[in-house]
Design a protein around this motif. Structure first.
Motif, PDB file in Angstrom:
ATOM      1  N   SER A 121      37.284  87.024  -8.886  1.00 19.56           N
ATOM      2  CA  SER A 121      36.236  86.736  -7.904  1.00 19.56           C
ATOM      3  C   SER A 121      34.910  86.580  -8.634  1.00 19.56           C
ATOM      4  CB  SER A 121      36.132  87.876  -6.884  1.00 19.56           C
ATOM      5  OG  SER A 121      35.073  87.608  -5.978  1.00 19.56           O
ATOM      6  N   GLY A 122      34.017  85.803  -7.996  1.00 20.48           N
ATOM      7  CA  GLY A 122      32.678  85.613  -8.576  1.00 20.48           C
ATOM      8  C   GLY A 122      32.254  84.158  -8.608  1.00 20.48           C
ATOM      9  N   GLY A 123      33.226  83.252  -8.436  1.00 20.24           N
ATOM     10  CA  GLY A 123      32.894  81.833  -8.351  1.00 20.24           C
ATOM     11  C   GLY A 123      32.486  81.248  -9.691  1.00 20.24           C
ATOM     12  N   LYS A 170      43.124  90.298  -4.114  1.00 18.07           N
ATOM     13  CA  LYS A 170      42.359  89.042  -3.959  1.00 18.07           C
ATOM     14  C   LYS A 170      42.335  88.599  -2.493  1.00 18.07           C
ATOM     15  CE  LYS A 170      40.238  85.170  -4.952  1.00 18.07           C
ATOM     16  NZ  LYS A 170      38.817  85.089  -5.313  1.00 18.07           N
ATOM     17  N   ASN A 173      39.734  90.516  -0.855  1.00 15.98           N
ATOM     18  CA  ASN A 173      38.448  89.928  -1.264  1.00 15.98           C
ATOM     19  C   ASN A 173      38.132  88.676  -0.437  1.00 15.98           C
ATOM     20  OD1 ASN A 173      36.373  89.652  -3.742  1.00 15.98           O
ATOM     21  ND2 ASN A 173      37.198  87.618  -3.297  1.00 15.98           N
ATOM     22  N   GLN A 174      39.133  87.824  -0.251  1.00 17.11           N
ATOM     23  CA  GLN A 174      38.919  86.550   0.449  1.00 17.11           C
ATOM     24  C   GLN A 174      38.633  86.748   1.936  1.00 17.11           C
ATOM     25  OE1 GLN A 174      38.067  85.235  -2.137  1.00 17.11           O
ATOM     26  NE2 GLN A 174      38.860  83.205  -1.642  1.00 17.11           N
ATOM     27  N   VAL A 177      34.979  87.856   2.004  1.00 19.69           N
ATOM     28  CA  VAL A 177      34.062  86.732   1.725  1.00 19.69           C
ATOM     29  C   VAL A 177      33.989  85.794   2.939  1.00 19.69           C
ATOM     30  CG1 VAL A 177      33.685  84.687   0.281  1.00 19.69           C
ATOM     31  CG2 VAL A 177      34.351  86.850  -0.782  1.00 19.69           C
ATOM     32  N   PHE A 231      33.447  76.681  -4.304  1.00 17.20           N
ATOM     33  CA  PHE A 231      34.784  77.021  -3.813  1.00 17.20           C
ATOM     34  C   PHE A 231      35.049  76.188  -2.568  1.00 17.20           C
ATOM     35  CE2 PHE A 231      37.814  79.968  -1.634  1.00 17.20           C
ATOM     36  CZ  PHE A 231      38.842  79.815  -2.546  1.00 17.20           C
ATOM     37  N   HIS A 277      32.672  76.470   0.666  1.00 18.29           N
ATOM     38  CA  HIS A 277      32.960  77.265   1.871  1.00 18.29           C
ATOM     39  C   HIS A 277      31.698  77.710   2.619  1.00 18.29           C
ATOM     40  CE1 HIS A 277      33.602  81.154  -0.808  1.00 18.29           C
ATOM     41  NE2 HIS A 277      32.654  80.373  -1.281  1.00 18.29           N
TER      42      HIS A 277
HETATM   43  O1  LIG Z   1      35.572  85.539  -4.506  1.00 21.53           O
HETATM   44  C1  LIG Z   1      35.308  84.393  -4.863  1.00 21.53           C
HETATM   45  O2  LIG Z   1      34.957  84.074  -6.012  1.00 21.53           O
HETATM   46  C2  LIG Z   1      35.415  83.298  -3.832  1.00 21.53           C
HETATM   47  O3  LIG Z   1      35.735  83.825  -2.597  1.00 21.53           O
HETATM   48  C3  LIG Z   1      36.457  82.272  -4.224  1.00 21.53           C
HETATM   49  O4  LIG Z   1      37.718  82.835  -4.429  1.00 21.53           O
END
Ligand SMILES: O=C(O)[C@H](O)CO
Ligand SMILES: NC(=O)c1ccc[n+]([C@@H]2O[C@H](COP(=O)([O-])OP(=O)(O)OC[C@H]3O[C@@H](n4cnc5c(N)ncnc54)[C@H](O)[C@@H]3O)[C@@H](O)[C@H]2O)c1
Length: 295
Positions: A121-123, A170, A173-174, A177, A231, A277
């Protein structure tokens, strides 16, 4: 140490360059020859197939869009499995379904090839800076062996469990986000519709409890009407689909995720699938017939 790196897209290209900067030798592969040429110019060597990559290295990193791409590159014809010797380690850093990670690892294990799932994560900005957050599933001894390799692309590298646990992390995480971007969009449209400058709203709230990494990264993109990915919405739809599938399998309810999934699918219908996004804001703007932008 000689590393194979397959998938030189928005994320893989800067990640591979950071490995070169850290002193690793790289053998690389991508369908996109421009991306390959750029990483070769930075010091890597190009290969023609995944099996050719695997034949030259002890560790192969994959950074591909989704489960079918990873299955094809690792297990398919001309894939990693054909060129790798016993003891080789595959570190898949793509965001894929946890079940797919477990299936790929099981197929590799039949040939004594080992695997970690290690999504990030972090782009793009953190991929460039080498400050990604990496979440890793798999055998702890293999994690320990490759911690320094992963850390050369990351600010944090955390082992979260057995194979597949990296991708479960992940998905969590998504979800966070996606819901954060939806909350930010909802709030900025409310403020704009109520006649308050959204830029001033952003400046006023960023240091308070509503402040977040998502707000810092994505509010300026909305205010500048800059939806260049970053992303892509298409990839976030992939992740939310994997989150919803996984939730059905384990008996968890994700009503907010399901709602944001519908919004992202509507944006894809409006040809915004390849936008960043942060363009989720456009969904709310269309409903409210207003545009969030700097005055
Ligand atoms: O966490 C992230 O970097 C974005 O959500 C893309 O996966
Ligand atoms: N972009 C982000 O901000 C971001 C952040 C965190 C995680 N991720 C995840 O990382 C992964 C990669 O994302 P991205 O944004 O770099 O995607 P991308 O589409 O920019 O890059 C994917 C690369 O894989 C290559 N590729 C696809 N199939 C291939 C094949 N069979 N053989 C060789 N190369 C192949 C493509 O040519 C492309 O260069 C995805 O799983 C994504 O969800 C992305």
């Amino acid at each position: 140490m000689k590393i194979g790196f397959i998938g030189l897209g928005i994320m893989g290209k800067p990640m591979s360059k950071n490995l070169l900067k850290a002193g690793y030798s790289l053998v690389v592969l991508d369908r996109n020859q421009e991306a390959v040429a750029e990483v070769v110019a930075a010091g890597a060597v190009a290969a023609q197939s995944a099996s050719e990559v695997a034949g030259q290295v002890d560790v192969i990193i994959t950074m591909l869009p989704n489960s079918p791409h990873v299955k094809e590159v690792v297990l398919g014809e001309g894939g990693v499995i054909e060129g790798a010797k016993a003891g080789t380690v595959v570190i898949d850093m793509s965001s894929i379904a946890p079940l797919a990670s477990r299936e790929i690892a099981a197929a590799l294990a039949e040939k004594q090839i080992l695997m970690l799932d290690a999504p990030v994560s972090g782009g793009e900005p953190k991929a460039i800076d080498g400050t990604l957050s990496v979440m890793v599933g798999g055998d702890k001894a293999i994690f320990d062996r490759y911690y320094d390799l992963l850390k050369s692309m990351a600010g944090s590298v955390v082992h979260t469990g057995d194979i597949g646990a990296g991708n479960v992390t992940k998905l969590a995480n998504q979800v966070i986000v996606a819901l954060n971007i939806a909350a930010m969009s909802e709030a900025l449209v409310l403020a704009t519709k109520a006649g308050v400058d959204p830029e001033l709203v952003f400046q006023a709230i960023r240091g308070g409890l509503a402040g977040s990494t998502v707000l810092e990264a994505k509010a300026p993109m909305v205010l500048d009407r800059n939806f260049k990915p970053g992303f892509r919405i298409d990839l976030h739809i992939k992740d939310l689909a994997n989150a919803l599938d996984t939730s059905h399998g384990v008996g968890a309810q994700l009503p907010l995720t399901a709602a944001v999934m519908e919004m992202m699918q509507a944006l894809k219908q409006d040809d915004l699938g390849t936008a960043d996004h942060s363009a989720l804001a456009c969904y709310y703007e269309k409903l409210a017939k207003v545009e969030v932008k700097r005055h």
